[in-house]
Motif scaffolding. Sequence first.
Motif, PDB file in Angstrom:
ATOM      1  N   LEU A 268       0.954  -1.238  -0.054  1.00 18.95           N
ATOM      2  CA  LEU A 268       0.025   0.000   0.038  1.00 18.95           C
ATOM      3  C   LEU A 268       0.755   1.148   0.201  1.00 18.95           C
ATOM      4  N   SER A 269       1.911   1.128   0.726  1.00 18.86           N
ATOM      5  CA  SER A 269       2.815   2.464   0.749  1.00 18.86           C
ATOM      6  C   SER A 269       3.493   2.667  -0.784  1.00 18.86           C
ATOM      7  N   ALA A 270       3.807   1.371  -1.254  1.00 15.36           N
ATOM      8  CA  ALA A 270       4.379   1.913  -2.678  1.00 15.36           C
ATOM      9  C   ALA A 270       3.377   2.201  -3.744  1.00 15.36           C
ATOM     10  N   CYS A 271       2.397   1.874  -3.668  1.00 15.49           N
ATOM     11  CA  CYS A 271       1.120   2.183  -4.546  1.00 15.49           C
ATOM     12  C   CYS A 271       0.588   3.410  -4.451  1.00 15.49           C
ATOM     13  N   GLY A 272       0.616   3.868  -2.998  1.00 11.65           N
ATOM     14  CA  GLY A 272       0.163   5.223  -2.581  1.00 11.65           C
ATOM     15  C   GLY A 272      -1.495   5.346  -2.742  1.00 11.65           C
ATOM     16  N   THR A 273      -2.110   6.313  -2.052  1.00 13.75           N
ATOM     17  CA  THR A 273      -3.647   6.563  -2.142  1.00 13.75           C
ATOM     18  C   THR A 273      -3.896   7.767  -2.288  1.00 13.75           C
ATOM     19  N   GLN A 274      -5.409   8.336  -2.671  1.00 15.76           N
ATOM     20  CA  GLN A 274      -5.254   9.695  -3.183  1.00 15.76           C
ATOM     21  C   GLN A 274      -6.123  10.253  -2.017  1.00 15.76           C
ATOM     22  N   ASP A 275      -5.749  11.202  -1.629  1.00 13.32           N
ATOM     23  CA  ASP A 275      -6.185  11.960  -0.619  1.00 13.32           C
ATOM     24  C   ASP A 275      -7.422  12.671  -1.037  1.00 13.32           C
ATOM     25  N   PRO A 276      -8.465  12.522  -0.753  1.00 10.98           N
ATOM     26  CA  PRO A 276      -9.890  13.468  -1.430  1.00 10.98           C
ATOM     27  C   PRO A 276      -9.733  14.749  -0.976  1.00 10.98           C
ATOM     28  N   THR A 277      -8.884  15.122   0.012  1.00  8.11           N
ATOM     29  CA  THR A 277      -9.096  16.707   0.167  1.00  8.11           C
ATOM     30  C   THR A 277      -7.889  17.324  -0.514  1.00  8.11           C
ATOM     31  N   GLY A 278      -7.161  16.594  -1.226  1.00  6.91           N
ATOM     32  CA  GLY A 278      -6.009  16.926  -2.079  1.00  6.91           C
ATOM     33  C   GLY A 278      -4.622  17.270  -1.392  1.00  6.91           C
ATOM     34  N   ALA A 279      -4.592  17.001  -0.179  1.00 11.32           N
ATOM     35  CA  ALA A 279      -3.377  17.100   0.599  1.00 11.32           C
ATOM     36  C   ALA A 279      -2.272  16.194   0.107  1.00 11.32           C
ATOM     37  N   GLY A 280      -1.145  16.874  -0.028  1.00 12.45           N
ATOM     38  CA  GLY A 280      -0.101  15.841  -0.637  1.00 12.45           C
ATOM     39  C   GLY A 280      -0.054  15.625  -1.917  1.00 12.45           C
ATOM     40  N   MET A 281      -0.929  16.106  -2.866  1.00 11.86           N
ATOM     41  CA  MET A 281      -0.924  15.967  -4.116  1.00 11.86           C
ATOM     42  C   MET A 281      -0.147  17.082  -4.909  1.00 11.86           C
ATOM     43  N   GLU A 282      -0.221  16.714  -6.215  1.00 10.91           N
ATOM     44  CA  GLU A 282       0.445  17.989  -7.142  1.00 10.91           C
ATOM     45  C   GLU A 282      -0.526  19.290  -7.077  1.00 10.91           C
ATOM     46  N   PRO A 283      -0.337  20.278  -6.919  1.00  9.33           N
ATOM     47  CA  PRO A 283      -1.156  21.429  -7.094  1.00  9.33           C
ATOM     48  C   PRO A 283      -1.992  21.601  -8.318  1.00  9.33           C
ATOM     49  N   LEU A 284      -3.305  21.970  -8.271  1.00 16.78           N
ATOM     50  CA  LEU A 284      -4.212  22.127  -9.427  1.00 16.78           C
ATOM     51  C   LEU A 284      -3.470  23.278 -10.373  1.00 16.78           C
ATOM     52  N   ARG A 285      -3.460  23.027 -11.647  1.00 16.51           N
ATOM     53  CA  ARG A 285      -3.057  24.327 -12.502  1.00 16.51           C
ATOM     54  C   ARG A 285      -3.779  23.817 -13.909  1.00 16.51           C
ATOM     55  N   LEU A 286      -3.748  24.911 -14.474  1.00 20.60           N
ATOM     56  CA  LEU A 286      -4.386  24.688 -15.968  1.00 20.60           C
ATOM     57  C   LEU A 286      -3.103  24.438 -16.921  1.00 20.60           C
ATOM     58  N   ALA A 287      -3.572  23.503 -17.925  1.00 26.43           N
ATOM     59  CA  ALA A 287      -2.537  23.229 -18.774  1.00 26.43           C
ATOM     60  C   ALA A 287      -2.748  24.265 -20.096  1.00 26.43           C
ATOM     61  N   SER A 288      -3.764  25.036 -19.982  1.00 23.37           N
ATOM     62  CA  SER A 288      -4.032  26.041 -21.214  1.00 23.37           C
ATOM     63  C   SER A 288      -3.812  27.252 -20.574  1.00 23.37           C
ATOM     64  N   THR A 289      -2.680  28.135 -21.128  1.00 22.56           N
ATOM     65  CA  THR A 289      -2.223  29.382 -20.650  1.00 22.56           C
ATOM     66  C   THR A 289      -2.412  30.408 -21.876  1.00 22.56           C
ATOM     67  N   SER A 290      -2.886  29.731 -23.026  1.00 24.08           N
ATOM     68  CA  SER A 290      -3.139  30.986 -24.217  1.00 24.08           C
ATOM     69  C   SER A 290      -4.101  30.048 -25.095  1.00 24.08           C
TER      70      SER A 290
ATOM     71  N   ALA B 154     -11.976  18.908  -5.008  1.00 22.81           N
ATOM     72  CA  ALA B 154     -11.669  19.384  -3.589  1.00 22.81           C
ATOM     73  C   ALA B 154     -12.098  20.693  -3.515  1.00 22.81           C
ATOM     74  N   LYS B 155     -12.712  21.438  -4.568  1.00 26.64           N
ATOM     75  CA  LYS B 155     -13.272  22.753  -4.554  1.00 26.64           C
ATOM     76  C   LYS B 155     -12.138  23.731  -4.529  1.00 26.64           C
ATOM     77  N   ASN B 156     -10.772  23.286  -5.000  1.00 27.22           N
ATOM     78  CA  ASN B 156      -9.746  24.170  -5.274  1.00 27.22           C
ATOM     79  C   ASN B 156      -9.854  24.572  -6.674  1.00 27.22           C
ATOM     80  N   SER B 157      -9.701  25.951  -6.949  1.00 31.20           N
ATOM     81  CA  SER B 157      -9.724  26.317  -8.172  1.00 31.20           C
ATOM     82  C   SER B 157      -8.300  26.999  -8.637  1.00 31.20           C
TER      83      SER B 157
ATOM     84  N   GLU C 124      -4.393  19.805 -14.804  1.00 32.73           N
ATOM     85  CA  GLU C 124      -3.279  18.852 -13.989  1.00 32.73           C
ATOM     86  C   GLU C 124      -3.371  19.070 -12.699  1.00 32.73           C
ATOM     87  N   GLY C 125      -2.790  17.856 -12.097  1.00 32.14           N
ATOM     88  CA  GLY C 125      -2.741  17.960 -10.534  1.00 32.14           C
ATOM     89  C   GLY C 125      -4.161  18.045  -9.704  1.00 32.14           C
ATOM     90  N   GLY C 126      -4.302  18.421  -8.421  1.00 31.13           N
ATOM     91  CA  GLY C 126      -5.362  18.299  -7.904  1.00 31.13           C
ATOM     92  C   GLY C 126      -6.201  16.998  -7.772  1.00 31.13           C
TER      93      GLY C 126
END
Length: 293
Positions: free
Chosen positions: A11-33, A95-98, A50-52
């Motif tokens: 389980l440690s090797a596979c990891g788990t997804q934290d529904p709150t988003g803690a410890g995950m890559e920050p949310l970001r938009l892939a489209s900047t133009s 997780a309601k991050n924007s 991506e992320g979030g």
Amino acid sequence: MQRLWALFLLLSACGTQDPTGAGMEPLRLASTSLPPAYLGEAYAVTFSAEGGVRPYSFSLEGRLPQGLAFQGGRITGVPREKGQFPLTLTVEDGAKNSRVQRLTLTVSDPPPPRLTLVAPPAQVEGPFLLLGRVEVREALGFQLELPLRDLSPDLASLKVASPVYLLDYDPEAGLLRLDVAFAKPLKDQEAFRLLLTPQRPLTPRLFPRVVFYDKEGKPLGEALKRGRPFAELLQMAQDWGKEGKELKGDLNGDGRVEGADLQALGQGYFLKAPAPFPGGGEGNPGPAEEEAP
């Protein structure tokens, strides 16, 4: 105990997804133009993030040009007005991050097609292959006048991306004329290739004059002078290979549109070429781009 420890390591090797988003890559938009849009041409762009925490939802604020619509994270449609349109894109994750990104959509007239001539960039002494490509925008056909001073064409070597074309070469004027019509619009593809032989060692510099016809058959500029309308060649391309009683391209009335009709159209199609015709041979690059094959 050993089995529980092994399960813990797995389980440690596979990891788990934290529904709150803690410890995950920050949310970001892939489209900047946004890619540019062109008046009257189909447009489609899909936003991504991506992320979030998935799933993502997108919202868009601002006025889109007439003909375009936003739905499900996509802008699609055919723009009917030009201008610059400021927009605000927002993505929200599970997780309601924007995240917010300001964008500008530019709508302008479509760029004209371009004939790119591919020829050797250095001095040549023997035969070489000249390639002609239609690029940037779709074209249903074109008229070409190509001065060939100090260059002799091998007309038997000519290969064209359509069976519907008419060719004329006046050695006294040093002018090659090639009119081509396509059954379907051509873009970013080879239109023709021709073997040329220099009469002396030279670096090929070509100065073509070309008029394109858009996907509706309208000339993009003043049509080159011919003995018959280019529209007849376009019509023949649309009817090519068909059989019927009322085909406009059936000039000899045998119920089929084929080589005999093209030959009939060619009678008196090209007017007498001006002599001498300047250009070709060596010199500075002309309006069409040249590249090494």
